[in-house]
Design a protein around this motif. Structure first.
Motif: not given
Ligand code: AVI
Length: 313
Positions: A36, A44, A47, A55, A159-160, A163, A210, A213, A249, A277, A279
């Motif tokens: 970020y 983001f 996205i 979401l 839904s943070s 992560n 994505t 990102f 990811m 990441e 998720s």
């Molecule tokens: C911030 N977070 C909830 C997003 C997620 O879906 O995990 C971040 C994200 N990564 C890829 N797309 C969105």
């Protein structure tokens, strides 16, 4: 009413130390909070506008549908606290219905947070708004002096929480409990387990946002740590791991290559990944067990099209 912005000291060395540690580990990884930077925040937001990334819109629809039930279930609060508030768009609905006297928002990206939070103090003249530019994952407790006395609601949508691996999620929820105090409440949104093809699509949008990102992380390291990643030699790679219950990811190396970062050299084998990441996706009962272990008894919950919001306290 009033608007206050504080940039709490973020240790400038964190990025360097975390990245060097993550690149030296096996498998290689970098914490997702480093997505970020300014470009990452914009990507983001983009996205969230992609048709596959449902979401954000599903949570909005849930909140629109159930806002009066949710407001009725929340005991009166003086202060709403939103860690990772970003563009501060989601909290408005709660401000309208709960009418607290204070709002405290935090985000690692301080300047965009201040720009987003300041208009709230104009739009809600009876509200005192405090924006804290800070790494709340590292330093949540540093926010305590900025919270007024009175009952607090921690709001953690989007839904943070997904992560964080389950143990880290529980630890963060326990710290939220401390910050909220004995009479505190928690309203939290999280993505539910569902058809893996839907999940896969959400993290592999056709427009490649994505992917941009994910790859932007390499641009950031080049700029801020003097690294020499060639983003064209890495592939965005995201998939659902049903055993672990998470989207993973990665940035996958398309060649054997050496990369220099902050004066150190790292070798990537062909096909090796840099994990960027997780998720996690939950069932409602799974999530409430994690929250319960962190000191939050479940009060109420709502579900809509594969997304859940739960109230604790
Ligand atoms: C911030 N977070 C909830 C997003 C997620 O879906 O995990 C971040 C994200 N990564 C890829 N797309 C969105």
């Amino acid at each position: 009413m009033t608007f206050t912005f504080r940039n709490l000291p973020v240790d400038r060395d964190d990025l360097r130390v975390d990245v060097l540690t993550g690149l030296a580990a096996s498998p290689k990884s970098i914490p997702p909070k480093y997505f970020y930077d300014e470009a990452g925040c914009r990507l983001f937001e983009a996205i969230c506008a992609q048709p596959e990334y449902v979401l954000y819109r599903t949570e909005q629809a849930l909140m629109n549908t159930y806002v009066s039930d949710i407001a009725a279930a929340i005991s009166p609060v003086e202060c709403i606290v939103e860690p990772g508030a970003g563009d501060c768009a989601k909290v408005r609905r709660l401000l309208d219905t709960l009418q607290p006297t204070h709002l405290v928002v935090m985000d690692i990206a301080g300047a965009p947070l201040a720009a987003a939070a300041e208009p709230l103090s104009r739009d809600y003249p009876a509200l005192a708004v405090t924006a804290l530019g800070m790494d709340f994952i590292h330093d949540l407790e540093a926010a305590a002096p900025y919270l007024p006395a009175g009952r607090r609601l921690i709001y953690y949508p989007g839904s943070s929480i997904g992560n964080f691996p389950p143990a880290a999620a529980a630890a963060l929820l326990a710290r939220f409990r401390q910050l909220a105090g004995a009479e505190g409440q928690l309203l939290i949104g999280f993505d539910l387990k569902k058809d893996p093809l839907r999940l896969h699509a959400a993290y592999n949008d056709a427009a490649g946002v994505t992917a941009a990102f994910n790859l932007n992380l390499l641009e950031r390291l080049n700029r801020e740590l003097g690294a020499d990643f060639d983003p064209a030699r890495f592939r965005h790679y995201a998939f659902y791991n049903p055993v672990a219950g998470r989207i993973e990811m990665h940035l996958l190396s398309l060649a054997e290559q050496d990369v220099n970062v902050a004066g150190q050299r790292f070798r990537f084998a062909l096909g090796e990944t840099l994990h960027t990441e997780h998720s996690y996706k939950f069932r409602c009962d799974e999530f409430s067990a994690i929250a319960k272990a962190a000191g939050w008894p479940l009060k109420a919950g709502w579900e809509h099209d594969g997304f859940a919001v739960q109230l604790y306290g």
